[in-house]
Design an enzyme around this catalytic site. Structure first.
Site, PDB file in Angstrom:
ATOM      1  N   GLU A 129      -2.369   6.537   7.466  1.00  0.00           N
ATOM      2  CA  GLU A 129      -1.746   7.450   8.451  1.00  0.00           C
ATOM      3  C   GLU A 129      -2.347   7.286   9.837  1.00  0.00           C
ATOM      4  OE1 GLU A 129       0.619   9.855   7.839  1.00  0.00           O
ATOM      5  OE2 GLU A 129       0.565  10.195   5.675  1.00  0.00           O
ATOM      6  N   TRP A 177       0.825  -1.224   0.000  1.00  0.00           N
ATOM      7  CA  TRP A 177       0.000   0.000   0.000  1.00  0.00           C
ATOM      8  C   TRP A 177       0.848   1.258   0.000  1.00  0.00           C
ATOM      9  CZ3 TRP A 177      -4.611  -1.181  -1.351  1.00  0.00           C
ATOM     10  CH2 TRP A 177      -5.228  -2.336  -0.881  1.00  0.00           C
ATOM     11  N   ARG A 231     -31.955  22.159  -8.206  1.00  0.00           N
ATOM     12  CA  ARG A 231     -32.823  20.971  -8.316  1.00  0.00           C
ATOM     13  C   ARG A 231     -34.202  21.250  -7.718  1.00  0.00           C
ATOM     14  NH1 ARG A 231     -33.886  16.331 -10.988  1.00  0.00           N
ATOM     15  NH2 ARG A 231     -34.912  14.814  -9.628  1.00  0.00           N
TER      16      ARG A 231
HETATM   17  P1  TGC Z   1       4.915   3.123  21.198  1.00  0.00           P
HETATM   18  O1  TGC Z   1       5.610   2.161  22.106  1.00  0.00           O
HETATM   19  O2  TGC Z   1       3.749   3.906  21.722  1.00  0.00           O
HETATM   20  O3  TGC Z   1       5.965   4.162  20.594  1.00  0.00           O
HETATM   21  C1  TGC Z   1       7.196   3.750  20.048  1.00  0.00           C
HETATM   22  C2  TGC Z   1       8.076   4.983  20.030  1.00  0.00           C
HETATM   23  O4  TGC Z   1       7.505   5.943  19.119  1.00  0.00           O
HETATM   24  C3  TGC Z   1       7.192   7.141  19.840  1.00  0.00           C
HETATM   25  N1  TGC Z   1       5.939   7.637  19.237  1.00  0.00           N
HETATM   26  C4  TGC Z   1       5.899   8.724  18.480  1.00  0.00           C
HETATM   27  N2  TGC Z   1       6.837   9.605  18.127  1.00  0.00           N
HETATM   28  C5  TGC Z   1       6.486  10.626  17.346  1.00  0.00           C
HETATM   29  N3  TGC Z   1       5.220  10.774  16.881  1.00  0.00           N
HETATM   30  C6  TGC Z   1       4.241   9.906  17.201  1.00  0.00           C
HETATM   31  N4  TGC Z   1       3.013  10.060  16.695  1.00  0.00           N
HETATM   32  C7  TGC Z   1       4.559   8.824  18.033  1.00  0.00           C
HETATM   33  N5  TGC Z   1       3.859   7.778  18.543  1.00  0.00           N
HETATM   34  C8  TGC Z   1       4.725   7.065  19.296  1.00  0.00           C
HETATM   35  C9  TGC Z   1       7.070   6.740  21.278  1.00  0.00           C
HETATM   36  O5  TGC Z   1       7.301   7.839  22.135  1.00  0.00           O
HETATM   37  C10 TGC Z   1       8.155   5.699  21.377  1.00  0.00           C
HETATM   38  O6  TGC Z   1       9.394   6.362  21.410  1.00  0.00           O
HETATM   39  P2  TGC Z   1      10.598   5.770  22.290  1.00  0.00           P
HETATM   40  O7  TGC Z   1      11.705   6.749  22.050  1.00  0.00           O
HETATM   41  O8  TGC Z   1      10.076   5.769  23.682  1.00  0.00           O
HETATM   42  O9  TGC Z   1      10.861   4.411  21.755  1.00  0.00           O
HETATM   43  O10 TGC Z   1       4.530   2.349  19.884  1.00  0.00           O
HETATM   44  P3  TGC Z   1       3.407   1.287  19.609  1.00  0.00           P
HETATM   45  O11 TGC Z   1       4.056   0.169  18.877  1.00  0.00           O
HETATM   46  O12 TGC Z   1       2.608   0.988  20.847  1.00  0.00           O
HETATM   47  O13 TGC Z   1       2.487   2.031  18.525  1.00  0.00           O
HETATM   48  C11 TGC Z   1       1.796   3.168  18.765  1.00  0.00           C
HETATM   49  C12 TGC Z   1       0.841   3.430  17.587  1.00  0.00           C
HETATM   50  C13 TGC Z   1      -0.217   2.349  17.448  1.00  0.00           C
HETATM   51  C14 TGC Z   1       0.146   4.750  17.897  1.00  0.00           C
HETATM   52  C15 TGC Z   1       1.640   3.554  16.278  1.00  0.00           C
HETATM   53  O14 TGC Z   1       2.198   2.381  15.929  1.00  0.00           O
HETATM   54  C16 TGC Z   1       0.806   4.062  15.113  1.00  0.00           C
HETATM   55  O15 TGC Z   1       0.699   5.276  14.921  1.00  0.00           O
HETATM   56  N6  TGC Z   1       0.221   3.161  14.252  1.00  0.00           N
HETATM   57  C17 TGC Z   1      -0.434   3.566  13.032  1.00  0.00           C
HETATM   58  C18 TGC Z   1       0.453   3.218  11.855  1.00  0.00           C
HETATM   59  C19 TGC Z   1       0.390   4.231  10.773  1.00  0.00           C
HETATM   60  O16 TGC Z   1      -0.076   5.349  10.925  1.00  0.00           O
HETATM   61  N7  TGC Z   1       0.901   3.880   9.602  1.00  0.00           N
HETATM   62  C20 TGC Z   1       0.974   4.828   8.537  1.00  0.00           C
HETATM   63  C21 TGC Z   1       1.817   4.309   7.404  1.00  0.00           C
HETATM   64  S1  TGC Z   1       2.290   5.582   6.242  1.00  0.00           S
HETATM   65  C22 TGC Z   1       0.879   5.989   5.453  1.00  0.00           C
HETATM   66  O17 TGC Z   1      -0.184   5.559   5.731  1.00  0.00           O
HETATM   67  C23 TGC Z   1       1.040   6.960   4.359  1.00  0.00           C
HETATM   68  S2  TGC Z   1      -0.409   7.308   3.460  1.00  0.00           S
HETATM   69  C24 TGC Z   1       0.151   8.707   2.719  1.00  0.00           C
HETATM   70  C25 TGC Z   1      -0.710   9.300   1.696  1.00  0.00           C
HETATM   71  O18 TGC Z   1      -0.954   8.691   0.628  1.00  0.00           O
HETATM   72  O19 TGC Z   1      -1.112  10.464   1.931  1.00  0.00           O
HETATM   73  P1  FAD Z   2      -5.204  -3.118  10.105  1.00  0.00           P
HETATM   74  O1  FAD Z   2      -4.132  -2.581  10.960  1.00  0.00           O
HETATM   75  O2  FAD Z   2      -5.215  -4.565   9.814  1.00  0.00           O
HETATM   76  O3  FAD Z   2      -6.609  -2.707  10.732  1.00  0.00           O
HETATM   77  C1  FAD Z   2      -7.843  -3.310  10.334  1.00  0.00           C
HETATM   78  C2  FAD Z   2      -8.958  -2.772  11.241  1.00  0.00           C
HETATM   79  O4  FAD Z   2      -8.665  -3.119  12.597  1.00  0.00           O
HETATM   80  C3  FAD Z   2      -9.048  -1.238  11.204  1.00  0.00           C
HETATM   81  O5  FAD Z   2     -10.394  -0.851  11.301  1.00  0.00           O
HETATM   82  C4  FAD Z   2      -8.304  -0.819  12.453  1.00  0.00           C
HETATM   83  O6  FAD Z   2      -8.735   0.453  12.970  1.00  0.00           O
HETATM   84  C5  FAD Z   2      -8.661  -1.952  13.407  1.00  0.00           C
HETATM   85  N1  FAD Z   2      -7.665  -2.091  14.454  1.00  0.00           N
HETATM   86  C6  FAD Z   2      -6.334  -2.383  14.338  1.00  0.00           C
HETATM   87  N2  FAD Z   2      -5.750  -2.409  15.534  1.00  0.00           N
HETATM   88  C7  FAD Z   2      -6.710  -2.098  16.451  1.00  0.00           C
HETATM   89  C8  FAD Z   2      -6.724  -1.926  17.862  1.00  0.00           C
HETATM   90  N3  FAD Z   2      -5.630  -2.074  18.588  1.00  0.00           N
HETATM   91  N4  FAD Z   2      -7.906  -1.626  18.467  1.00  0.00           N
HETATM   92  C9  FAD Z   2      -9.021  -1.440  17.725  1.00  0.00           C
HETATM   93  N5  FAD Z   2      -9.072  -1.581  16.391  1.00  0.00           N
HETATM   94  C10 FAD Z   2      -7.921  -1.890  15.753  1.00  0.00           C
HETATM   95  N6  FAD Z   2       1.424   2.857   4.189  1.00  0.00           N
HETATM   96  C11 FAD Z   2       2.718   3.260   4.034  1.00  0.00           C
HETATM   97  O7  FAD Z   2       3.595   2.842   4.759  1.00  0.00           O
HETATM   98  N7  FAD Z   2       3.040   4.152   3.048  1.00  0.00           N
HETATM   99  C12 FAD Z   2       2.132   4.660   2.186  1.00  0.00           C
HETATM  100  O8  FAD Z   2       2.473   5.483   1.326  1.00  0.00           O
HETATM  101  C13 FAD Z   2       0.775   4.244   2.316  1.00  0.00           C
HETATM  102  N8  FAD Z   2      -0.162   4.670   1.429  1.00  0.00           N
HETATM  103  C14 FAD Z   2      -1.436   4.154   1.492  1.00  0.00           C
HETATM  104  C15 FAD Z   2      -2.340   4.452   0.471  1.00  0.00           C
HETATM  105  C16 FAD Z   2      -3.627   3.897   0.500  1.00  0.00           C
HETATM  106  C17 FAD Z   2      -4.579   4.182  -0.619  1.00  0.00           C
HETATM  107  C18 FAD Z   2      -4.021   3.074   1.571  1.00  0.00           C
HETATM  108  C19 FAD Z   2      -5.414   2.509   1.627  1.00  0.00           C
HETATM  109  C20 FAD Z   2      -3.125   2.762   2.564  1.00  0.00           C
HETATM  110  C21 FAD Z   2      -1.819   3.273   2.527  1.00  0.00           C
HETATM  111  N9  FAD Z   2      -0.849   2.906   3.479  1.00  0.00           N
HETATM  112  C22 FAD Z   2       0.449   3.324   3.348  1.00  0.00           C
HETATM  113  C23 FAD Z   2      -1.166   1.893   4.482  1.00  0.00           C
HETATM  114  C24 FAD Z   2      -1.946   2.440   5.682  1.00  0.00           C
HETATM  115  O9  FAD Z   2      -1.150   3.209   6.505  1.00  0.00           O
HETATM  116  C25 FAD Z   2      -2.531   1.230   6.425  1.00  0.00           C
HETATM  117  O10 FAD Z   2      -3.563   0.715   5.604  1.00  0.00           O
HETATM  118  C26 FAD Z   2      -3.059   1.602   7.795  1.00  0.00           C
HETATM  119  O11 FAD Z   2      -2.022   1.935   8.680  1.00  0.00           O
HETATM  120  C27 FAD Z   2      -3.923   0.478   8.419  1.00  0.00           C
HETATM  121  O12 FAD Z   2      -3.293  -0.751   8.334  1.00  0.00           O
HETATM  122  P2  FAD Z   2      -4.060  -2.036   7.733  1.00  0.00           P
HETATM  123  O13 FAD Z   2      -4.669  -1.634   6.436  1.00  0.00           O
HETATM  124  O14 FAD Z   2      -3.112  -3.152   7.737  1.00  0.00           O
HETATM  125  O15 FAD Z   2      -5.260  -2.300   8.716  1.00  0.00           O
END
Ligand code: TGC
Ligand code: FAD
Length: 392
Positions: free
Chosen positions: A372, A166, A276
């Site tokens: 995100e 993704w 409309r």
């Molecule tokens: P946790 O143990 O809480 O934290 C690990 C370390 O990270 C630090 N930390 C942060 N630092 C900066 N900003 C934040 N938002 C931070 N959240 C946590 C934390 O202080 C710790 O640091 P250290 O120095 O103590 O080690 O980590 P956890 O494994 O329990 O996870 C926390 C959680 C669930 C909130 C995190 O994993 C999370 O945000 N999950 C969501 C994953 C996500 O957002 N993926 C996005 C992929 S990229 C994407 O989707 C791009 S789409 C782009 C587009 O097309 O526009």
């Molecule tokens: P999962 O983590 O499997 O979650 C599935 C469902 O379970 C969700 O409803 C979620 O909220 C729920 N869930 C998960 N954990 C919990 C919990 N602890 N408690 C309650 N509910 C929970 N990623 C990148 O790294 N780079 C990119 O550029 C990027 N671009 C993207 C572009 C698109 C169009 C899309 C759709 C996704 C992209 N992503 C990218 C990935 C995106 O960040 C992930 O899809 C997102 O973080 C969720 O992960 P997942 O899809 O594996 O869902």
């Protein structure tokens, strides 16, 4: 450009500086003149409008928040306004800019050394090099600490093995920021690597068949013992905190962008409701329709106010707390998705046509709500901040 009823109601413009209005208006003009005419075609044919990259670069929108390295160094509010205008066009356009600037360039800027910054950032700001950001994996989404991608030391190089899923921009990216573990059992060993197209063992197949963000190019990153030299390793910070800090910048932009999608839906709907006619009068003259419009306008103005408050705070404090960013992303994306669904309803059967922007935005926002950090993950980030208890 004429002010809409919503602009007049919110008086949002009056709170901005002249420079902020200038940036907003030039991006607004670009989106209306250059993107809206092709928006439906790009969505329909699953095409990202790569031909517009030089114009995005010329407006200073690539790495816009970064100081130096030929970047625009915009303030937080100006940056947010620009992203809002882009997402008025399509979330795909904003996504491209978010990934290039807030994720790929930001990672190099925040965690790279001077040589890496000089080597990559000016070319990325000019749109000559396109970046992507590989954190998510097929089995590791909301919980990125469970990633399996691994980097093994081999002399002065690293060999990367694993797959990312993704990944926005991946199919045509020149550089990929790939997050990998040096030690499979330790999330503190997560390290960023700048993988360049052409390095053997690096492939980026396209993901086809999306019903959302169809105008964005999404792919996988497949790493099969990909050899990356030490000079391409981001050594400024290891652990999950490094990619998450990039996400904070991108999530801030999404909070602004989503309001742009909501405004696009609202504008189309208020125009439609005025034209409309049913039961002998425009549907806009019906109380239930006015109640919908009043509710949506209120939520949009509240989201603008939220962005402006945290935008000004970010300008003063230079960065926000992660939970403040989570609050904005969570609220504004949910608001925009709700507005898009309500607007779709108000357009009746016409609401399902690509001729109107509403369902396109609605479908895009489904992804924006997931990426995100999903809505639920941001709920838990706020829950932890409020109670001190992690419920992930
Ligand atoms: P946790 O143990 O809480 O934290 C690990 C370390 O990270 C630090 N930390 C942060 N630092 C900066 N900003 C934040 N938002 C931070 N959240 C946590 C934390 O202080 C710790 O640091 P250290 O120095 O103590 O080690 O980590 P956890 O494994 O329990 O996870 C926390 C959680 C669930 C909130 C995190 O994993 C999370 O945000 N999950 C969501 C994953 C996500 O957002 N993926 C996005 C992929 S990229 C994407 O989707 C791009 S789409 C782009 C587009 O097309 O526009
Ligand atoms: P999962 O983590 O499997 O979650 C599935 C469902 O379970 C969700 O409803 C979620 O909220 C729920 N869930 C998960 N954990 C919990 C919990 N602890 N408690 C309650 N509910 C929970 N990623 C990148 O790294 N780079 C990119 O550029 C990027 N671009 C993207 C572009 C698109 C169009 C899309 C759709 C996704 C992209 N992503 C990218 C990935 C995106 O960040 C992930 O899809 C997102 O973080 C969720 O992960 P997942 O899809 O594996 O869902």
């Amino acid at each position: 450009m004429t002010a809409t009823a919503l602009d007049t109601l919110s008086a949002f413009s009056s709170t901005l500086t002249d420079d902020e209005r200038l940036i907003r208006d030039s991006v607004r003009r670009f989106v209306r003149e250059r993107y809206l005419p092709i928006a439906a075609e790009c969505f329909d044919t699953e095409r990202f409008a790569r031909e517009l990259i030089p114009e995005l670069a010329a407006m200073g929108l690539l790495g816009a928040h970064i100081e130096g390295y030929d970047c625009a160094g915009m303030g937080a509010v100006a940056y947010g306004l620009a992203l809002q205008e882009l997402e008025f066009g399509d979330s795909a356009l904003r996504s491209f800019v978010s990934v290039q600037g807030a994720l790929a360039m930001h990672a190099i800027w925040a965690f790279g050394d001077d040589e890496q910054r000089e080597r990559f950032l000016p070319k990325m700001a000019a749109g000559e090099l396109i970046g992507c950001f590989g954190l998510t994996e097929p089995d590791s989404g909301s919980d990125p600490s469970s990633m399996r991608t691994h980097a093994a030391r081999d002399g002065s190089d690293y060999l990367l093995t694993g797959s990312k899923m993704w990944i926005t921009n991946a199919p045509f990216a020149d550089v990929a920021i790939v997050w990998a573990k040096l030690d499979a059992t330790d999330s503190q060993s997560i390290t960023g690597f700048i993988v360049e197209r052409g390095m053997p063992g690096f492939e980026t197949p396209t993901v086809h068949g999306k019903l959302s963000l169809r105008a964005s190019s999404t792919g996988e990153i497949v790493l099969d013992g990909c050899r990356v030299p030490e000079r391409n390793v981001l050594l400024g910070k290891t652990g999950l905190g490094a990619p998450l800090r990039c996400l904070d910048q991108a999530r801030f932009g999404i909070a602004w962008g989503a309001v742009g999608a909501a405004k696009a839906c609202f504008d189309a709907t208020i125009r439609y409701a005025g034209e409309r006619k049913q039961f002998g009068v425009p549907i806009a003259q019906k109380q239930l329709v006015q109640a919908e419009l009043a509710d949506m306008a209120t939520e949009i103005v509240k989201a603008d106010a939220l962005n402006l408050h945290f935008g000004r705070l970010k300008e003063r404090a230079s960065k926000l707390l992660p939970e403040q960013v989570a609050l904005c992303k969570r609220n504004n994306v949910a608001m925009a998705l709700d507005v898009a669904r309500r607007c779709r309803n108000l357009l009746g059967a016409n609401g399902i046509l690509l001729e109107y922007p509403v369902m396109r935005h609605m479908l895009n926002l489904e992804s924006v709500s997931t990426y995100e950090g999903t809505h639920q993950i941001h709920t838990l980030v706020l829950g932890k901040a409020l109670t001190g208890l992690p419920a992930f």
